[in-house]
Design a protein around this motif. Structure first.
Motif, PDB file in Angstrom:
ATOM      1  N   GLN A 223       0.825  -1.201   0.000  1.00 26.83           N
ATOM      2  CA  GLN A 223       0.000   0.000   0.000  1.00 26.83           C
ATOM      3  C   GLN A 223       0.862   1.256   0.000  1.00 26.83           C
ATOM      4  OE1 GLN A 223      -2.636   0.162   3.300  1.00 26.83           O
ATOM      5  NE2 GLN A 223      -4.031   1.597   2.298  1.00 26.83           N
ATOM      6  N   GLU A 224       1.849   1.247   0.901  1.00 30.91           N
ATOM      7  CA  GLU A 224       2.764   2.383   1.018  1.00 30.91           C
ATOM      8  C   GLU A 224       3.412   2.721  -0.315  1.00 30.91           C
ATOM      9  OE1 GLU A 224       4.559   1.462   5.010  1.00 30.91           O
ATOM     10  OE2 GLU A 224       6.255   2.368   3.959  1.00 30.91           O
ATOM     11  N   VAL A 225       3.966   1.700  -0.928  1.00 33.97           N
ATOM     12  CA  VAL A 225       4.722   1.925  -2.152  1.00 33.97           C
ATOM     13  C   VAL A 225       3.822   2.340  -3.303  1.00 33.97           C
ATOM     14  CG1 VAL A 225       6.242   0.850  -3.860  1.00 33.97           C
ATOM     15  CG2 VAL A 225       6.524   0.322  -1.438  1.00 33.97           C
ATOM     16  N   PHE A 226       2.662   1.696  -3.402  1.00 34.95           N
ATOM     17  CA  PHE A 226       1.769   2.024  -4.517  1.00 34.95           C
ATOM     18  C   PHE A 226       1.134   3.405  -4.338  1.00 34.95           C
ATOM     19  CE2 PHE A 226       2.514  -2.156  -5.878  1.00 34.95           C
ATOM     20  CZ  PHE A 226       1.953  -2.344  -7.118  1.00 34.95           C
ATOM     21  N   GLU A 227       0.887   3.772  -3.076  1.00 34.39           N
ATOM     22  CA  GLU A 227       0.216   5.061  -2.860  1.00 34.39           C
ATOM     23  C   GLU A 227       1.182   6.229  -2.749  1.00 34.39           C
ATOM     24  OE1 GLU A 227      -2.527   4.685   0.330  1.00 34.39           O
ATOM     25  OE2 GLU A 227      -3.866   3.377  -0.821  1.00 34.39           O
ATOM     26  N   ASN A 228       2.337   5.974  -2.182  1.00 34.75           N
ATOM     27  CA  ASN A 228       3.317   7.054  -2.047  1.00 34.75           C
ATOM     28  C   ASN A 228       4.673   6.693  -2.652  1.00 34.75           C
ATOM     29  OD1 ASN A 228       1.756   8.968  -0.471  1.00 34.75           O
ATOM     30  ND2 ASN A 228       1.841   7.375   1.109  1.00 34.75           N
ATOM     31  N   PRO A 229       4.738   6.584  -3.967  1.00 37.38           N
ATOM     32  CA  PRO A 229       6.034   6.258  -4.561  1.00 37.38           C
ATOM     33  C   PRO A 229       7.071   7.330  -4.220  1.00 37.38           C
ATOM     34  CG  PRO A 229       4.422   6.870  -6.248  1.00 37.38           C
ATOM     35  CD  PRO A 229       3.678   6.767  -4.975  1.00 37.38           C
ATOM     36  N   ALA A 230       8.296   6.853  -3.879  1.00 33.85           N
ATOM     37  CA  ALA A 230       9.322   7.773  -3.389  1.00 33.85           C
ATOM     38  C   ALA A 230       9.773   8.751  -4.463  1.00 33.85           C
ATOM     39  CB  ALA A 230      10.516   6.970  -2.869  1.00 33.85           C
ATOM     40  N   ASN A 231       9.754   8.315  -5.707  1.00 32.63           N
ATOM     41  CA  ASN A 231      10.191   9.216  -6.774  1.00 32.63           C
ATOM     42  C   ASN A 231       9.522   8.831  -8.085  1.00 32.63           C
ATOM     43  OD1 ASN A 231      11.631   6.950  -7.799  1.00 32.63           O
ATOM     44  ND2 ASN A 231      13.356   7.432  -6.433  1.00 32.63           N
ATOM     45  N   GLY A 232       9.803   9.559  -9.114  1.00 33.43           N
ATOM     46  CA  GLY A 232       9.182   9.342 -10.423  1.00 33.43           C
ATOM     47  C   GLY A 232       9.464   7.959 -10.978  1.00 33.43           C
ATOM     48  N   GLU A 233      10.677   7.477 -10.725  1.00 29.72           N
ATOM     49  CA  GLU A 233      11.067   6.152 -11.218  1.00 29.72           C
ATOM     50  C   GLU A 233      10.160   5.074 -10.637  1.00 29.72           C
ATOM     51  OE1 GLU A 233      13.383   4.908 -13.491  1.00 29.72           O
ATOM     52  OE2 GLU A 233      12.977   7.007 -13.994  1.00 29.72           O
ATOM     53  N   VAL A 234       9.990   5.128  -9.308  1.00 31.58           N
ATOM     54  CA  VAL A 234       9.156   4.137  -8.629  1.00 31.58           C
ATOM     55  C   VAL A 234       7.732   4.230  -9.149  1.00 31.58           C
ATOM     56  CG1 VAL A 234       8.237   3.363  -6.410  1.00 31.58           C
ATOM     57  CG2 VAL A 234      10.605   4.147  -6.572  1.00 31.58           C
ATOM     58  N   ALA A 235       7.243   5.461  -9.290  1.00 34.15           N
ATOM     59  CA  ALA A 235       5.881   5.674  -9.782  1.00 34.15           C
ATOM     60  C   ALA A 235       5.713   5.030 -11.156  1.00 34.15           C
ATOM     61  CB  ALA A 235       5.584   7.166  -9.851  1.00 34.15           C
ATOM     62  N   ARG A 236       6.725   5.208 -12.000  1.00 32.88           N
ATOM     63  CA  ARG A 236       6.657   4.630 -13.342  1.00 32.88           C
ATOM     64  C   ARG A 236       6.641   3.101 -13.270  1.00 32.88           C
ATOM     65  NH1 ARG A 236      10.303   2.637 -16.575  1.00 32.88           N
ATOM     66  NH2 ARG A 236      12.018   3.223 -15.219  1.00 32.88           N
ATOM     67  N   ILE A 237       7.486   2.554 -12.391  1.00 29.88           N
ATOM     68  CA  ILE A 237       7.602   1.092 -12.301  1.00 29.88           C
ATOM     69  C   ILE A 237       6.328   0.464 -11.746  1.00 29.88           C
ATOM     70  CG2 ILE A 237       8.823  -0.793 -11.151  1.00 29.88           C
ATOM     71  CD1 ILE A 237      11.291   1.154 -11.182  1.00 29.88           C
ATOM     72  N   VAL A 238       5.772   1.050 -10.689  1.00 27.32           N
ATOM     73  CA  VAL A 238       4.561   0.458 -10.124  1.00 27.32           C
ATOM     74  C   VAL A 238       3.329   0.880 -10.917  1.00 27.32           C
ATOM     75  CG1 VAL A 238       5.501   0.258  -7.800  1.00 27.32           C
ATOM     76  CG2 VAL A 238       4.173   2.278  -8.407  1.00 27.32           C
ATOM     77  N   GLY A 239       3.520   1.823 -11.832  1.00 29.03           N
ATOM     78  CA  GLY A 239       2.431   2.208 -12.724  1.00 29.03           C
ATOM     79  C   GLY A 239       1.363   3.046 -12.060  1.00 29.03           C
ATOM     80  N   THR A 240       1.757   3.859 -11.101  1.00 29.34           N
ATOM     81  CA  THR A 240       0.781   4.709 -10.416  1.00 29.34           C
ATOM     82  C   THR A 240       0.391   5.895 -11.288  1.00 29.34           C
ATOM     83  OG1 THR A 240       1.934   4.134  -8.410  1.00 29.34           O
ATOM     84  CG2 THR A 240       0.309   5.877  -8.239  1.00 29.34           C
ATOM     85  N   GLU A 241      -0.879   6.193 -11.281  1.00 30.20           N
ATOM     86  CA  GLU A 241      -1.358   7.300 -12.108  1.00 30.20           C
ATOM     87  C   GLU A 241      -0.907   8.643 -11.553  1.00 30.20           C
ATOM     88  OE1 GLU A 241      -3.116   4.674 -11.327  1.00 30.20           O
ATOM     89  OE2 GLU A 241      -3.187   3.835 -13.337  1.00 30.20           O
ATOM     90  N   LYS A 242      -0.597   8.660 -10.242  1.00 27.13           N
ATOM     91  CA  LYS A 242      -0.205   9.915  -9.602  1.00 27.13           C
ATOM     92  C   LYS A 242       0.993  10.572 -10.282  1.00 27.13           C
ATOM     93  CE  LYS A 242      -1.754   9.405  -4.860  1.00 27.13           C
ATOM     94  NZ  LYS A 242      -1.332   9.198  -3.486  1.00 27.13           N
ATOM     95  N   ALA A 243       1.813   9.768 -10.890  1.00 25.22           N
ATOM     96  CA  ALA A 243       3.030  10.300 -11.487  1.00 25.22           C
ATOM     97  C   ALA A 243       2.716  11.302 -12.589  1.00 25.22           C
ATOM     98  CB  ALA A 243       3.867   9.173 -12.048  1.00 25.22           C
ATOM     99  N   ILE A 244       1.576  11.119 -13.243  1.00 26.06           N
ATOM    100  CA  ILE A 244       1.230  11.993 -14.364  1.00 26.06           C
ATOM    101  C   ILE A 244       0.557  13.254 -13.868  1.00 26.06           C
ATOM    102  CG2 ILE A 244       0.093  12.112 -16.594  1.00 26.06           C
ATOM    103  CD1 ILE A 244      -0.497   9.007 -16.070  1.00 26.06           C
TER     104      ILE A 244
END
Lengths: 244, 220
Positions: A223-244
């Motif tokens: 949950q932590e990782v998917f909801e609060n990715p530490a940086n853009g790279e992580v967001a891209r890897i886990v595919g979180t929409e927040k990155a955009i």
């Protein structure tokens, strides 16, 4: 108890590739830690270093109180002495041994519980009656099960799984996810699993470690990782929409 | 036909094959697994007899194992005699000359083997020594056997080194190929012909077996 495997190490490869890892895996109770990242980012190397199959030039690996690696003091425990189970990406079954012999391999025929353990494993992994067959005579899914049974037969202290389902088709993979989770729960052995499959990571993980380009990027609960990715790279890897 | 020569040749071939199995196997395993950069030099030395004239190798063995050579002085100290013109002498020559015929197929077999299986065994807590005998050896057996068959056949036909080191002493160093040479020198073409035919059939048979083994694996 809050026992853990902690590792900080660095390994150099040709062409200036460096794999660096800082990670902790709980080993006190049963839980599944997933090391997740794109193909070729160095996940397998991390797993191999933990198993003792690669020797990092710098750093330490400690399993509870045991020191497995201390590069500065030239300590490196052999894979045999680490008491772990390692499942390779390919099943790596011994082709000249039948399924029973593969499962009982680590115990040796003279072990007092050899026959009992082999039979028990065949039953548990739904392979009853197939003990006399050879690896090439059974299906891919059955080969995976045998590989897992072979590793679990000697009750390792930690199970390392390298992309356990990558060679299988999607339908079978989904079926085995549920099966694996249930099986691992029964054996109560802590697991570190490597995958590049997002769904696999999300389905199986209790803790998630994200890796990219030879570096650990973030660790925490799913949950932590998917909801609060530490940086853009992580967001891209886990595919979180927040990155955009 | 010269049965003493046949018997002697068989003894030489069996001893050479056994010796190269014992010494060649660890050497080949080391060559197949080491990451040391000097490996290529060792490989060249092993392959040397493939291109080196047997007489040259024989000459050096003769020089080294004679009364004034370092090997000769060593053997004289321990056994009171030197190697030239003895069975141990031609055996030494035969072992050195057959090195590539055993070690190269062994190495190739070890290199072809899937290293994952060895690692899987180590991770299952099985020692390197037991892993070798339970996994590596059985899976590499066809290649190892092919190397042994080649070694055996090649040492049956060995001529140059044996003649240089052993000379031509019946019952001691007079092997089949030397017997042929001797017969021809004595103009006994009938005897030379019979021995030659025997060796020809033998060589053909062995090569067929070796090719069958390395191509299809072992007939189980």
């Amino acid at each position: 108890m809050n026992l853990k495997l902690s590792a900080q190490f660095k390994k150099h490869f040709a062409a200036n590739t460096i794999i660096e890892a800082h990670l902790e895996v709980p080993i006190g109770q049963f839980s599944t830690t997933v090391l997740f990242g794109p193909s070729g980012c160095g996940k397998t190397t991390v797993l191999r270093a933990l198993a003792g199959l690669e020797r990092p030039e710098f750093g330490t690996i400690q399993f509870a109180e045991e020191i497995w690696l201390d590069a500065a003091r030239s300590i490196c425990r052999s894979p045999q002495a680490r008491g772990i189970g390692f499942c390779f990406q390919e099943s790596a079954l011994f082709p000249h041994l039948n399924l029973s012999q593969n499962i009982g391999y680590s115990l040796g025929r003279k072990h007092p519980e050899y026959q009992q353990t082999v039979n028990e494993m065949l039953d548990r992994f739904q392979l009853t009656g197939l003990g006399d067959r050879y690896p090439h005579q059974v299906s891919g899914g059955q080969q995976r099960r045998i590989a897992l049974a072979r590793v679990l037969a000697r009750r390792p202290r930690l199970l390392l799984l390298d992309e356990p389902f990558s060679a299988l088709d999607t339908a079978l993979r989904l079926e085995l996810h549920a099966e694996l989770k249930e099986l691992l729960g029964r054996f109560q052995i802590p697991v570190l699993l490597v995958t590049h499959d997002r769904q696999e990571a999300a389905t199986l993980a209790d803790q998630l470690i994200i890796m990219d380009e030879g570096q650990i990027q973030q660790s925490g609960s799913v949950q932590e990782v998917f909801e609060n990715p530490a940086n853009g790279e992580v967001a891209r890897i886990v595919g979180t929409e927040k990155a955009i | 036909m010269d049965t003493t020569a046949i018997w002697l040749t068989l003894q030489l071939a069996v001893c050479t094959t056994v010796a190269l199995f014992v010494f060649g196997l660890p050497l080949a395993y080391w060559l197949a697994t080491t990451r040391w950069s000097g490996r290529i030099l060792v490989e060249s030395v092993v392959a040397l007899p493939l291109v080196l004239p047997p007489t040259v190798l024989g000459f050096y063995i003769l020089m080294a194992s004679g009364p004034k050579g370092w090997l000769g002085q060593l053997t004289e100290q321990f056994s009171g005699s030197t190697l030239p013109f003895t069975f141990p002498g031609i055996l030494l020559g035969s072992i050195l000359f057959n090195l590539p015929f055993a070690v190269r197929p062994f190495t190739a077999a070890f290199e072809r083997m899937d290293h994952k299986l060895i690692e899987a065994s180590w991770c299952l807590g099985v020692s390197k020594w037991r892993t070798f005998w339970r996994i590596t050896f059985p899976l590499c057996w066809p290649g190892i056997l092919a190397g042994m068959v080649l070694t055996f056949a090649h040492s049956v036909g060995e001529f140059g080194v044996v003649l240089m080191v052993g000379g031509n002493i019946p019952g001691v160093t007079r092997t089949l190929s030397i017997a042929i040479y001797d017969d021809v020198q004595a103009l006994d073409y009938a005897s030379a012909g019979r021995t030659s035919l025997l060796l020809l059939i033998f060589a053909l048979l062995v090569l067929t077996i070796a090719q069958r083994i390395s191509r299809r694996g072992l007939p189980v």
